[in-house]
Every structure is written in structure tokens, then in C-alpha cells.
Scaffold this motif. Structure first.
Motif, PDB file in Angstrom:
ATOM      1  N   UNK A 114       0.832  -1.202   0.000  1.00 37.04           N
ATOM      2  CA  UNK A 114       0.000   0.000   0.000  1.00 37.04           C
ATOM      3  C   UNK A 114       0.871   1.259   0.000  1.00 37.04           C
ATOM      4  N   UNK A 115       1.912   1.251   0.810  1.00 35.58           N
ATOM      5  CA  UNK A 115       2.815   2.405   0.877  1.00 35.58           C
ATOM      6  C   UNK A 115       3.500   2.618  -0.466  1.00 35.58           C
ATOM      7  N   UNK A 116       4.003   1.531  -1.061  1.00 32.58           N
ATOM      8  CA  UNK A 116       4.684   1.641  -2.358  1.00 32.58           C
ATOM      9  C   UNK A 116       3.736   2.173  -3.427  1.00 32.58           C
ATOM     10  N   UNK A 117       2.481   1.714  -3.420  1.00 28.97           N
ATOM     11  CA  UNK A 117       1.513   2.178  -4.409  1.00 28.97           C
ATOM     12  C   UNK A 117       1.220   3.662  -4.220  1.00 28.97           C
ATOM     13  N   UNK A 118       1.156   4.106  -2.962  1.00 29.39           N
ATOM     14  CA  UNK A 118       0.910   5.525  -2.697  1.00 29.39           C
ATOM     15  C   UNK A 118       2.067   6.380  -3.193  1.00 29.39           C
TER      16      UNK A 118
END
Length: 237
Positions: A114-118
């Protein structure tokens, strides 16, 4: 269709001062509803009333549950995200740490994804991922609180002036995020001054005047002049 949110006769106060005077509003899953009106009309107070941040009465049914007497943390657990206009970051934590706080407990390895996608969607935040949030510009902080709210995958996102202070590229990214949330079955209540942007996103608009909803209908029928006209009608002038 069953409403995701249905507010009826909602009143709210700051101390002894009553700001909302019987607000009715319905939002269905997949909808992005624009809430507009003059400054001081009660828009932000209504957002806070939904999130349990001010004293309120009336009926607020969210995801099939009456939440008018619920505290803020219970409302958040039910899936309502709230982004205030005050840019409420955790100033001594890094950008990445702020985003982790928005992820629901038990996410496990998916938290990193999720962090990487953000960061992929918002490269301006990726460049500052280890920077303390308090050192960001106002626009960067605004973006951070919005993305942090999206980390929790809310069923309804109540967002107050999300594009204030943002560069055009960031505004476009925010618009894509809000649109994407609705396409995935979520909903958005958007308080926004930029009518051209909001009307591109919203099919429906509600106009607030003097603590009441004075118009609720198709977004394409309104401009700044007609909004003022509806507010004047609602105040009895």
C-alpha cells in the motif's frame, strides 16, 4: 438502493452557538457528492458532525448503523475517513510513518504494498518519505493527510478542501484518487471551492446556506452565481 450515508435533521453546535439547523443528505455507494456554499454556511461543521467531532443531534445512519451518538474512533472503524482542512499531520513522524498510521491493523505484508503504491501515485511524497511531516510545505501536508486517509480504504471519505495549496499536477492526482475510490464502490463527500474541478468529479451537488441544505441536484446545473441565488432563497431573501 440502500444509502451508504443518510443524515436527517442534523443540528450541531460550538458551545452555545448553533451552526447546523436540520441538515438532510443522502449518499449512495459509488457516489461523489459535492457540498458547496459560502464560507460560514456550515459545510465544515457538517463534515465534523459526521465524524463525531462536534456536539450534534438528529439521525446519521452510516453503513446501516446509527452513529449520531458514536465517538469518532467507532465511526472510523466502521469505514468513514475524514480529511480536515487544517492539515493535521503528526509533525515529528516521517511521511512514511504518517502513512503507516492510516493502514488498518492486521494488514501485515500488504501494508508495504500500500505504501509503495501511494508513493508511485504521488512521487512528490516519495521524494520526502523520510522527511518529518512538520517540515513539509502546506500543500505537501494537505496531500499527506489525504493519502493517509486513503490508506485505510474508507467506505466513505469526507474531505474538506483537499486541493487547497496544491500544484496542478497534485490536484490531478487527488482527483484521480477520489474518482478511483468511487469506482471501487466507495463514496466521497467533497467540500471544494474549485467548482470546475468539483463538477468534473461530481454528478450531484448539495448547496448549504445558513446551516441547511438549500439545493440538492445535478452538478451541471450550478455555477457560482446560481449557488449564491440558492443560498439567498434559503435565507428567505
Amino acid at each position: 438502493m440502500t444509502a451508504l450515508l443518510e443524515a436527517r435533521a442534523v443540528c450541531a453546535w460550538y458551545g452555545q452557538a448553533q451552526v447546523l439547523h436540520g441538515v438532510d443528505l443522502r449518499i449512495d455507494a459509488g457516489e461523489l457528492v459535492l457540498l458547496c456554499g459560502r464560507n460560514g454556511s456550515g459545510r465544515s461543521t457538517f463534515a465534523k458532525a459526521l465524524a463525531g467531532l462536534v456536539r450534534r443531534t438528529g439521525s446519521i445512519v452510516f453503513a446501516g448503523r446509527q452513529i449520531a451518538a458514536c465517538p469518532t474512533f467507532e465511526i472510523a472503524r466502521l469505514g468513514m475517513g475524514y480529511v480536515a482542512e487544517q492539515r493535521e499531520v503528526f509533525p515529528t513522524l516521517s511521511v512514511e510513518e504518517n502513512l503507516h498510521l492510516g493502514i488498518k491493523p492486521g494488514a501485515g505484508r500488504s501494508a508495504a504494498r500500500k505504501i509503495d503504491a501511494a508513493f508511485e501515485r504521488f512521487p512528490m511524497l516519495a521524494q520526502r518519505r523520510r522527511t518529518e511531516a512538520g517540515a513539509l510545505s502546506g500543500g505537501e501536508q494537505q496531500m499527506l493527510v489525504l493519502v493517509r486517509a486513503l490508506m485505510g480504504e474508507p467506505r466513505l471519505l469526507v474531505v474538506d478542501e483537499p486541493t487547497e495549496g496544491l500544484a496542478p499536477q497534485a490536484v490531478a492526482a487527488v482527483a484521480d484518487c477520489l474518482r478511483g475510490l468511487c469506482e471501487q464502490g466507495g463514496a466521497v463527500l467533497l467540500i471544494e471551492q474549485r467548482l470546475t474541478l468539483a463538477q468534473r468529479l461530481a454528478a450531484r451537488v448539495a448547496v448549504m446556506g445558513h446551516g441547511r441544505i438549500v439545493f440538492d441536484g445535478a452538478a451541471g446545473t450550478l455555477d457560482a452565481k446560481t449557488i449564491d441565488e440558492w443560498v439567498a432563497i434559503g435565507s428567505g431573501r
